[in-house]
Motif scaffolding. Structure first.
Motif, short mmCIF file in Angstrom:
data_model
loop_
_atom_site.label_atom_id
_atom_site.label_comp_id
_atom_site.label_asym_id
_atom_site.label_seq_id
_atom_site.Cartn_x
_atom_site.Cartn_y
_atom_site.Cartn_z
N LYS A 1 0.18 3.18 -10.26
CA LYS A 1 -1.25 3.22 -10.00
C LYS A 1 -1.65 1.98 -9.22
CE LYS A 1 -2.12 5.87 -14.16
NZ LYS A 1 -2.73 5.91 -15.46
N THR A 2 -2.63 2.14 -8.36
CA THR A 2 -3.00 1.05 -7.49
C THR A 2 -3.41 -0.20 -8.26
OG1 THR A 2 -3.98 2.83 -6.22
CG2 THR A 2 -4.29 0.63 -5.39
N ASN A 3 -4.14 -0.04 -9.34
CA ASN A 3 -4.63 -1.23 -10.03
C ASN A 3 -3.55 -1.98 -10.80
OD1 ASN A 3 -4.16 0.51 -12.08
ND2 ASN A 3 -6.27 0.67 -12.79
N SER A 4 -2.37 -1.37 -10.95
CA SER A 4 -1.32 -2.06 -11.70
C SER A 4 -0.15 -2.48 -10.81
CB SER A 4 -0.79 -1.16 -12.82
OG SER A 4 -0.33 0.04 -12.29
N LEU A 5 -0.29 -2.26 -9.49
CA LEU A 5 0.79 -2.62 -8.58
C LEU A 5 0.75 -4.10 -8.22
CD1 LEU A 5 0.69 0.36 -6.12
CD2 LEU A 5 2.60 -0.25 -7.56
N ARG A 6 1.92 -4.65 -8.07
CA ARG A 6 2.01 -6.02 -7.59
C ARG A 6 2.37 -6.00 -6.12
NH1 ARG A 6 6.16 -10.81 -9.51
NH2 ARG A 6 5.55 -12.28 -7.94
N VAL A 7 1.64 -6.72 -5.31
CA VAL A 7 1.97 -6.81 -3.88
C VAL A 7 3.24 -7.60 -3.72
CG1 VAL A 7 1.23 -7.69 -1.65
CG2 VAL A 7 -0.44 -6.64 -3.18
N PRO B 1 1.91 2.27 -1.83
CA PRO B 1 1.46 1.29 -0.82
C PRO B 1 2.64 0.59 -0.16
CG PRO B 1 1.14 0.42 -3.03
CD PRO B 1 1.53 1.86 -3.20
N GLU B 2 2.51 0.34 1.12
CA GLU B 2 3.61 -0.25 1.88
C GLU B 2 3.95 -1.66 1.42
OE1 GLU B 2 5.10 -0.67 6.53
OE2 GLU B 2 3.10 0.12 6.07
N GLU B 3 2.97 -2.34 0.79
CA GLU B 3 3.25 -3.68 0.28
C GLU B 3 4.35 -3.66 -0.78
OE1 GLU B 3 0.33 -2.30 0.42
OE2 GLU B 3 -0.94 -3.55 1.72
N VAL B 4 4.52 -2.51 -1.42
CA VAL B 4 5.53 -2.37 -2.48
C VAL B 4 6.70 -1.51 -2.02
CG1 VAL B 4 5.99 -1.44 -4.78
CG2 VAL B 4 3.88 -2.72 -4.34
N PHE B 5 6.41 -0.39 -1.40
CA PHE B 5 7.46 0.54 -1.00
C PHE B 5 7.78 0.33 0.47
CE2 PHE B 5 5.10 2.31 -4.51
CZ PHE B 5 6.12 2.53 -5.43
#
Length: 508
Positions: A41-47, A232-236
């Motif tokens: 989920k977006t709110n729990s992702l770490r960049v 999100p590309e910041e993670v994947f």
């Protein structure tokens, strides 16, 4: 050198997923996994903001450090993993994680272990498979709706769970994984060209890296870009996928008793490989856990080993980042390159026969210390065949292919000497390349500005020297056998000619 895992990575092709037009096909007999997307989920992702390291991914000038995992020799994270596993149902163990000579960290016997004893008993609830529950179910559902195969699914799952940090149930496992897996995926193209120029494993490393890149690009185009809130590309991104595939190549196992399911088995993947054991991981239905059965006894303080499968030193380096000591690997082999010259009178006809059976005019075959495969002999027959044997071209090509069930052990006595000479010439051509590299390796310029860079270059150079030395050893043995056989054949022919000459003179 370091392999810190337990696995039996088998070579059955993983079903593939649609690829981009520019992605090259997977290499022959290569079980390449295609990546999938993790759920988060977006709110729990770490960049993911990676820092540049001295290493390098194939085709890129430098690789980037992943913000999760640990150093390959870290015991603190591994001990935390064992404690967490015990709390979650892993039974008391007869082994503990320690720093070791072979593999940097490994499992060491705490008590006497008998030959034939079952160890580990990791319950299915602590095993990661394609059926594992996602922390973000929506992302997992998107991947499954798009029929993403197990390997890509697991690669994406790892990134997804890793990016959640402390909120993932697998946080203790992920924190114990190496930040930079030992794998040729982490060699730059320049490093592959410089250190592995003589070995065919270089080509396989380039193909593997291209497959990882192509798979990621395909997933990004078909799935990630359509669900940016989930992926999100910041993670994947390419760097996190390189990491996750490095983990899978070095740690994923296939469990025959679970229908051939591929899985990551925490704790078990701290076991290192030995060429001297023949014991593998599998699911034990009676104890309901993943186990292995020892094929030798261990005393307290001894490192406990399993086998990663019957792999050559090149294959061990490709996936696990280490080379077995010269002469200790009974499964070692070297790929010998062979080809048909375009000036061949029957070049067109021979090429048609080869293509029909999945081969090309330039191919390679594994040669072991014990000899060469019948497929190589069949290919050699085809190369040296004159136009008068055109009707046999297809039979030879079929026998040279590993994709057909046709009879392999074909014989053409009239071509035997020429075919053996062709194989000898091919081996000697390879020997000259290995010798050139090994002679030059002593004078390689290793001057760099950073001590870490120097350490890395020395490490890669030593791996390359070890690999090339072991592969050249096999070629030398093959050269010796071929020369003797050809000498015997030619001396036999000479004796026959002398006898014939005596009879001729007698009758005169």
């Amino acid at each position: 050198m370091a392999a810190e895992v337990s696995r039996v990575f088998q070579t059955a092709l993983i079903p593939c997923f649609s690829r981009t037009l520019h992605q090259p096909p997977p290499p022959r007999n290569f079980p390449f996994p295609y990546p999938a997307t993790p759920s988060t989920k977006t709110n729990s992702l770490r960049v993911v903001r990676c820092s540049v390291s001295t290493g390098g991914a194939t085709g890129n000038p430098a690789i980037q450090i992943i913000p999760w995992g640990c150093d390959v020799d870290s015991l603190e994270n591994a001990e935390a993993l064992q404690k967490w596993l015990s709390e979650k149902g892993l039974p008391p163990q007869k082994m503990a994680i320690e720093r070791v000579e072979v593999g940097e960290r490994g499992l060491v016997a705490l008590k006497n272990i008998r030959k034939g004893e079952k160890l580990l008993f990791v319950p299915p609830s602590l095993v990661i498979t394609a059926d594992s529950e996602w922390s973000c179910p929506e992302a997992g559902e998107v991947l499954k709706r798009n029929s993403v195969p197990d390997w890509p699914l697991l690669a994406t799952y790892l990134i997804s769970e890793a990016s959640l940090l402390t909120s993932s149930r697998w946080r203790n496992y992920i924190s114990a994984l190496p930040q930079q897996p030992y794998s040729l995926l982490y060699w730059t193209r320049a490093e592959l060209d410089r250190y592995l120029e003589a070995s065919q494993i270089r080509e396989r490393a380039i193909e593997r890296s291209n497959d990882v890149i192509g798979t990621y690009n395909d997933l990004k185009l078909r799935i990630f870009s359509k669900y940016p809130h989930l992926f999100p590309e910041e993670v994947f991104n390419m760097e996190t996928f390189r990491w996750s595939f490095g983990i899978l190549f070095s740690r994923l196992v296939r469990l025959p008793s679970m229908g051939g399911k591929v899985a990551l088995v925490p704790w078990a993947d701290m076991l290192n490989h030995s060429c001297e054991v023949q014991t593998y991981l599998d699911y034990d239905k009676s104890s309901k856990g993943v186990v292995f059965t020892t094929d030798r006894a261990y005393q307290p303080g001894e490192q406990v080993f399993i086998s990663y499968g019957k792999k050559s030193n090149g294959e061990l380096l490709l996936s696990y980042g280490f080379v077995a000591k010269e002469g200790t690997n009974p499964s070692d082999s070297v790929e010998v390159s062979v080809s048909i010259k375009k000036l061949d009178q029957c070049y067109k006809e021979k090429m048609e026969a080869l293509k029909k059976h999945g081969l090309s005019g330039s191919d390679s075959f594994p040669v072991q210390i014990s000899g060469w495969p019948s497929e190589l002999m069949a290919y050699a027959y085809l190369v040296v065949s004159p136009p008068s044997l055109e009707r046999q071209f297809e039979e030879m090509a079929a026998a040279a292919s590993n994709k057909t069930t046709t009879k392999k052990d074909i014989r053409y006595p009239e071509l035997e000497e020429q075919a053996l000479q062709f194989i000898l010439d091919s081996c000697e051509s390879s020997i000259s390349k290995y010798t050139k590299f090994l002679q030059a390796s002593g004078s390689m310029d290793l001057d760099v500005t950073s001590p870490k860079q120097l350490s890395r270059k020395l490490f890669l150079k030593q791996l390359a020297v070890d690999l090339c030395t072991s592969e050249r050893r096999i070629l030398y043995r093959t050269q010796y056998i071929l020369r003797r056989r050809l000498r015997d054949m030619r001396s036999g022919e000479l004796r026959a000619l002398k006898i014939f000459d005596r009879f001729t003179k007698l009758f005169k």
